[in-house]
Design a protein around this motif. Structure first.
Motif, PDB file in Angstrom:
ATOM      1  N   SER A  61      22.991  50.137  27.082  1.00  0.00           N
ATOM      2  CA  SER A  61      22.781  49.917  25.655  1.00  0.00           C
ATOM      3  C   SER A  61      22.839  51.287  24.974  1.00  0.00           C
ATOM      4  O   SER A  61      22.995  52.317  25.632  1.00  0.00           O
ATOM      5  N   GLY A  62      22.707  51.303  23.677  1.00  0.00           N
ATOM      6  CA  GLY A  62      22.834  52.541  22.918  1.00  0.00           C
ATOM      7  C   GLY A  62      21.856  53.622  23.342  1.00  0.00           C
ATOM      8  O   GLY A  62      22.182  54.816  23.349  1.00  0.00           O
ATOM      9  N   THR A  63      20.658  53.216  23.721  1.00  0.00           N
ATOM     10  CA  THR A  63      19.624  54.172  24.090  1.00  0.00           C
ATOM     11  C   THR A  63      20.039  55.030  25.292  1.00  0.00           C
ATOM     12  O   THR A  63      19.663  56.196  25.383  1.00  0.00           O
ATOM     13  N   THR A 139      18.565  52.120  11.147  1.00  0.00           N
ATOM     14  CA  THR A 139      18.587  50.654  11.062  1.00  0.00           C
ATOM     15  C   THR A 139      17.213  50.060  10.750  1.00  0.00           C
ATOM     16  O   THR A 139      17.117  49.004  10.137  1.00  0.00           O
ATOM     17  N   ASP A 164      22.911  59.892  16.030  1.00  0.00           N
ATOM     18  CA  ASP A 164      22.909  58.508  16.475  1.00  0.00           C
ATOM     19  C   ASP A 164      23.615  57.725  15.373  1.00  0.00           C
ATOM     20  O   ASP A 164      23.060  57.525  14.300  1.00  0.00           O
ATOM     21  N   GLN A 189      27.202  46.526  20.338  1.00  0.00           N
ATOM     22  CA  GLN A 189      26.724  45.281  19.716  1.00  0.00           C
ATOM     23  C   GLN A 189      26.442  45.416  18.227  1.00  0.00           C
ATOM     24  O   GLN A 189      25.783  44.573  17.639  1.00  0.00           O
ATOM     25  N   LYS A 190      26.937  46.494  17.625  1.00  0.00           N
ATOM     26  CA  LYS A 190      26.709  46.667  16.192  1.00  0.00           C
ATOM     27  C   LYS A 190      28.037  46.474  15.470  1.00  0.00           C
ATOM     28  O   LYS A 190      28.461  45.352  15.300  1.00  0.00           O
TER      29      LYS A 190
HETATM   30  C1  LIG Z   1      20.397  49.314  17.791  1.00  0.00           C
HETATM   31  C2  LIG Z   1      20.156  50.751  17.602  1.00  0.00           C
HETATM   32  C3  LIG Z   1      19.808  51.590  18.669  1.00  0.00           C
HETATM   33  C4  LIG Z   1      19.408  51.088  20.008  1.00  0.00           C
HETATM   34  O1  LIG Z   1      20.337  50.666  20.758  1.00  0.00           O
HETATM   35  P1  LIG Z   1      20.051  49.783  22.038  1.00  0.00           P
HETATM   36  O2  LIG Z   1      21.432  49.273  22.211  1.00  0.00           O
HETATM   37  O3  LIG Z   1      19.042  48.743  21.690  1.00  0.00           O
HETATM   38  O4  LIG Z   1      19.604  50.682  23.096  1.00  0.00           O
HETATM   39  C5  LIG Z   1      19.690  52.941  18.439  1.00  0.00           C
HETATM   40  N1  LIG Z   1      19.868  53.450  17.227  1.00  0.00           N
HETATM   41  C6  LIG Z   1      20.173  52.684  16.175  1.00  0.00           C
HETATM   42  C7  LIG Z   1      20.348  53.327  14.853  1.00  0.00           C
HETATM   43  C8  LIG Z   1      20.328  51.312  16.328  1.00  0.00           C
HETATM   44  O5  LIG Z   1      20.628  50.562  15.263  1.00  0.00           O
END
Ligand SMILES: *Cc1c(COP(=O)(O)O)cnc(C)c1O
Length: 395
Positions: A61-63, A139, A164, A189-190
């Protein structure tokens, strides 16, 4: 039956064409067919990030990519400045502390941002800073940070500038190289219209220099290793093959539309949301114009006397529309209407009508239907309508 609409600021709706693409029989990842997907994706991602550098795709995931932006470029005890005015900014600080960095958290209240001049001051006070970490689109609060100007300030120092861009890249204007961003992160997923499980990261030559002396431990998220593998059109580990295939389709859709148009579409949808919610007396959470709102999500203050937590629950359970509530200390105080990725005119009306129904049930006094009407008027007047030859209405 309740027809369902996923309108959260991540995960976002996936187009049916992409779901169909991902449901084909699985291919192996050490094959020429998969290598072609890997290299096509990498080329297309560069066009989304607007960079000449490689964009790496991580199965996480993004993290995971956020963590890698610390472990690959820093050593224990290094000083970093983190711009923190929301849940995701706080996450950067938490990761930094988890890896025993000396984290200077430049804090602002939720719903606010941190200006380039404040970053400049902090850098002057801390000339030994190794990196400045920030959100582009926060977000959790609906705020967009002034990345372009912060980049100018950080660019004058030895520190690397890390953003980020998980809800920004692919939704808002972004020029990694031209703006002087050293590390940029995005997430599947965004705005990329595919299910969760991939993160993207690119780093500049200045960051690559820092990497040479960075001593923090790393293994799965070893970006140098990932980069070497990308040069051989493959990945370090078994990737989320299906998502790479979905991404290939999604990136082609984005580039076919044209990144400028993708960004314009997000900007128009966001502007329409802001106008519509305010037309029934609702207040935006970030205080526009003091702060620039993100175009990925509209954060709205829960009106006084209304049980805020119930708004997303009612919208989802009674009307099939999933949005997001507030996170952490914002719980019950705001709700967030998502509009990124596979989003267009009709999504606005879908979200607003369900929002109005929920608000009416919760006792909010307003002119019923007005936000939908405002949105329709906006769509009529401002949205580009494709010039199509109308066929007979047909039977
Ligand atoms: C969704 C999001 C994340 C987290 O990403 P994960 O995929 O849940 O790990 C990090 N930063 C921002 C700005 C986000 O919108």
């Amino acid at each position: 039956m309740i027809k369902k609409f996923l309108c959260a600021p991540g995960p976002t709706a996936v187009p049916n064409e992409i779901l169909a693409e991902m449901s084909k029989p699985l291919m192996h990842h050490r094959t020429p067919q998969f290598s072609q997907i890997v290299s096509e994706n990498a080329e297309m991602l560069k066009k989304v990030f607007k960079t000449k550098n490689s964009v790496l795709t991580l199965t996480s995931s993004g993290t995971g990519a956020m963590e890698s932006s610390i472990t690959n470029f820093m050593s224990e005890g290094d000083k970093i400045i983190v711009l923190s005015a929301g849940k995701f900014g706080e996450r950067f600080a938490e990761i930094g502390r988890a890896y025993k960095l000396n984290v200077i958290e430049l804090k602002a209240e939720y719903g606010s941002d941190i200006k380039a001049s404040e970053v400049e001051k902090a850098l002057k006070e801390n000339p030994d800073t190794k990196g400045v970490y920030t959100e582009y689109s926060e977000t959790s609060t609906g705020v967009a940070f002034d990345i372009k100007n912060i980049a100018k300030v950080v660019g004058k120092t030895d520190a690397i500038f890390v953003i980020d861009g998980i809800t920004a890249i692919g939704a808002m204007e972004f020029e990694m190289d031209e703006w002087g961003v050293d590390i940029a992160i995005a997430g599947a997923q965004k705005s990329f219209m595919i299910p969760p499980g991939l993160a993207f990261i690119s780093y500049s030559d200045k960051a690559a220099e820092k990497m040479k002396n960075a001593k923090l431990p790393r293994y799965y998220f070893d970006l140098a290793k990932e980069k070497k593998n990308l040069e051989k059109q493959t990945t370090a580990w078994t990737p989320a093959i299906t998502l790479f295939i979905g991404l290939n389709y999604a990136l082609k859709m984005m580039l076919e539309e044209g990144m400028d148009n993708v960004i314009k579409r997000h900007a128009l949808v966001a502007e329409c949301f802001r106008e519509a919610v305010q037309s029934i007396g609702l207040k935006l959470f970030p205080e526009v114009p003091h702060v620039r709102p993100t175009d990925a999500v509209t954060a709205v203050r829960v009106p006084d006397g209304i049980d805020g937590g119930k708004i997303p629950a009612l919208m989802r359970d009674k009307y099939g529309v999933t949005i997001a509530g507030g996170q952490g200390s914002m719980k019950g105080k705001i709700f967030r209407l998502g509009h990124l990725g596979y989003t267009d005119k009709s999504d606005i009306v879908v979200e607003l009508q369900a929002m109005e129904l929920a608000l009416k049930e919760l006792g909010y006094k307003f002119e019923f239907g007005k936000s939908v009407y405002t949105a329709q008027k906006f769509i009529l007047e401002k949205f580009p309508v494709p010039q199509v030859e109308l066929s007979d209405s047909g039977d």
